[in-house]
Design a protein around this motif. Structure first.
Motif, mmCIF file in Angstrom:
data_model
loop_
_atom_site.group_PDB
_atom_site.id
_atom_site.type_symbol
_atom_site.label_atom_id
_atom_site.label_comp_id
_atom_site.label_asym_id
_atom_site.label_seq_id
_atom_site.Cartn_x
_atom_site.Cartn_y
_atom_site.Cartn_z
ATOM 1 N N LEU A 124 -7.672 -9.700 5.854
ATOM 2 C CA LEU A 124 -6.533 -9.031 6.477
ATOM 3 C C LEU A 124 -6.117 -9.721 7.770
ATOM 4 N N ALA A 125 -4.821 -10.045 7.868
ATOM 5 C CA ALA A 125 -4.290 -10.685 9.071
ATOM 6 C C ALA A 125 -3.347 -9.765 9.835
ATOM 7 N N LEU A 126 -2.532 -8.975 9.121
ATOM 8 C CA LEU A 126 -1.529 -8.114 9.772
ATOM 9 C C LEU A 126 -1.282 -6.917 8.880
ATOM 10 N N ARG A 127 -1.099 -5.754 9.494
ATOM 11 C CA ARG A 127 -0.774 -4.540 8.736
ATOM 12 C C ARG A 127 0.467 -3.893 9.333
ATOM 13 N N VAL A 128 1.412 -3.562 8.461
ATOM 14 C CA VAL A 128 2.640 -2.880 8.872
ATOM 15 C C VAL A 128 2.622 -1.481 8.278
ATOM 16 N N VAL A 129 2.768 -0.454 9.135
ATOM 17 C CA VAL A 129 2.737 0.939 8.709
ATOM 18 C C VAL A 129 4.128 1.539 8.860
ATOM 19 N N LEU A 130 4.593 2.236 7.819
ATOM 20 C CA LEU A 130 5.914 2.861 7.822
ATOM 21 C C LEU A 130 5.814 4.365 8.029
ATOM 22 N N ASP A 131 6.964 4.979 8.287
ATOM 23 C CA ASP A 131 6.969 6.393 8.677
ATOM 24 C C ASP A 131 6.608 7.355 7.555
ATOM 25 N N ASP A 132 6.533 6.886 6.305
ATOM 26 C CA ASP A 132 6.111 7.763 5.212
ATOM 27 C C ASP A 132 4.656 7.542 4.834
ATOM 28 N N GLY A 133 3.945 6.739 5.644
ATOM 29 C CA GLY A 133 2.533 6.483 5.377
ATOM 30 C C GLY A 133 2.255 5.284 4.500
ATOM 31 N N SER A 134 3.321 4.699 3.955
ATOM 32 C CA SER A 134 3.141 3.492 3.152
ATOM 33 C C SER A 134 3.187 2.275 4.079
ATOM 34 N N GLY A 135 3.069 1.083 3.492
ATOM 35 C CA GLY A 135 3.155 -0.123 4.296
ATOM 36 C C GLY A 135 2.656 -1.323 3.532
ATOM 37 N N PHE A 136 2.451 -2.409 4.247
ATOM 38 C CA PHE A 136 1.952 -3.610 3.575
ATOM 39 C C PHE A 136 1.055 -4.404 4.504
ATOM 40 N N ASP A 137 0.147 -5.142 3.849
ATOM 41 C CA ASP A 137 -0.765 -6.032 4.551
ATOM 42 C C ASP A 137 -0.372 -7.473 4.282
ATOM 43 N N ARG A 149 0.846 -1.191 0.000
ATOM 44 C CA ARG A 149 0.000 0.000 0.000
ATOM 45 C C ARG A 149 0.886 1.247 0.000
ATOM 46 N N ASP A 150 0.743 2.066 -1.031
ATOM 47 C CA ASP A 150 1.467 3.344 -1.035
ATOM 48 C C ASP A 150 0.955 4.262 0.066
ATOM 49 N N GLU A 151 -0.322 4.135 0.365
ATOM 50 C CA GLU A 151 -0.931 4.900 1.463
ATOM 51 C C GLU A 151 -1.769 3.945 2.306
ATOM 52 N N VAL A 152 -1.394 3.806 3.537
ATOM 53 C CA VAL A 152 -2.130 2.923 4.443
ATOM 54 C C VAL A 152 -3.276 3.705 5.071
ATOM 55 N N PRO A 153 -4.469 3.128 5.163
ATOM 56 C CA PRO A 153 -5.580 3.818 5.835
ATOM 57 C C PRO A 153 -5.184 4.234 7.252
ATOM 58 N N THR A 154 -5.617 5.393 7.658
ATOM 59 C CA THR A 154 -5.228 5.908 8.974
ATOM 60 C C THR A 154 -6.001 5.248 10.105
ATOM 61 N N ALA A 155 -7.200 4.790 9.822
ATOM 62 C CA ALA A 155 -8.012 4.162 10.873
ATOM 63 C C ALA A 155 -7.479 2.771 11.189
ATOM 64 N N PRO A 156 -7.420 2.404 12.470
ATOM 65 C CA PRO A 156 -6.957 1.057 12.830
ATOM 66 C C PRO A 156 -7.866 -0.004 12.217
ATOM 67 N N PRO A 157 -7.296 -1.061 11.658
ATOM 68 C CA PRO A 157 -8.134 -2.128 11.106
ATOM 69 C C PRO A 157 -8.818 -2.905 12.213
#
Length: 287
Positions: free
Chosen positions: A96-109, A81-89
């Motif tokens: 969805l099992a796990l979400r990792v959020v990075l300091d630039d707002g991107s991340g992966f599920d 995800r280039d942009e991870v949703p801000t609301a907690p899943p």
């Protein structure tokens, strides 16, 4: 199930996008996915990712010595995800099992489809603390995976069927059901061939095919987005998943042998001297 080529492609994708970034948050949605409790999941918070590696079919995100190690199993996948949703899943019926959020707002599920949940996530200080990583066999694309090393594997396997030898992660790491089918088709070998029945020339030929099939698959998968890898893999299979279709080499129909929870595909003309293999599940139904 993603195998060595797809997992290597995911490793490269993550390496290009997460190394040097800090992990700001890890959200666990499917609690059954987390297999460890020390260190806790939040030990990753605030740590900078220093590297991404692969151990067989396991991916390993190293954040300053705290490792997020995960295995996607049969129905798991990684979604960038280039942009991870801000609301907690929140736990729900979605995969969805796990979400990792990075300091630039991107991340992966990490996601997992279906009702059988086998996706496994570990947080450890050493990947060898993951039991299945510690017991992995050699990587077939490693520099030290030599013809002699492969020969020793076949010697130890004895009369075991070559299909099972290739896909046993404790024997050789990274090859699963799909690529073992493809390797044996390219090598023109029956999946039921006993390992020790191969002579020196047969061993050398199989060794070369193992390396070639996997290297070519890694090259095809490299640089692709995660969402493209599944279709790309399916499109390049010669026999796996193509039951009833023509063999691309000889034109004979691709056949299948079914087991309780899996199946294998092969070409009788290319691999078994034209003789169909007994489908044990169908034989039981016909009795």
């Amino acid at each position: 199930m993603p195998e060595l080529p797809e997992v290597e492609a995911l490793r490269g994708l993550l390496e290009n996008r997460v190394v040097g970034r800090a992990i700001t948050r890890v959200w666990l949605v499917a609690f059954s996915a987390l297999k460890t409790h020390t260190p806790p999941l939040d030990a990753l918070h605030g740590l900078e990712v220093s590297g991404v590696s692969r151990h067989g079919k396991f991916l390993d995100v190293d954040a300053q010595g705290v490792h997020l190690v995960f295995h996607l199993a049969r129905a798991g996948w990684l979604v960038w995800r280039d942009e991870v949703p801000t609301a907690p899943p929140r736990p729900s019926k979605n995969p969805l099992a796990l979400r990792v959020v990075l300091d630039d707002g991107s991340g992966f599920d990490l996601t997992e489809a279906g009702t059988q949940k086998h996706l496994a996530v570990h947080v450890v200080t050493d990947p060898q603390q993951v039991a299945m990583v510690a017991t992995l066999g050699p990587d077939p694309l490693a520099d030290d995976f030599s013809p002699a090393a492969f020969g020793a594997i076949l010697d130890r396997a004895g009369r075991s069927q070559i299909k099972g030898v290739l896909r046993d992660q404790r024997v050789i790491a990274g090859i699963g059901n799909a690529y073992s089918d493809e390797i044996l088709h390219a090598a023109r070998l029956s999946p039921f061939t006993p390992a020790t029945s191969l002579d020196e020339a047969g061993r050398a030929a199989l060794y070369e095919v193992v390396r070639r099939v996997l290297r070519e698959a890694v090259e095809r998968a490299g640089g692709k987005e995660a969402k493209e890898l599944k279709d790309s893999k399916r499109a390049t299979m010669a026999v796996h998943g193509r039951t009833g279709q023509p063999c691309p080499v000889c034109g004979d129909v691709v056949r299948e042998v079914s087991f309780a929870d899996s199946s294998l595909q092969y070409c009788a003309t290319c691999q078994t001297g034209g003789k169909p293999l007994a489908d044990r599940r169908m034989s039981k139904l016909l009795k």
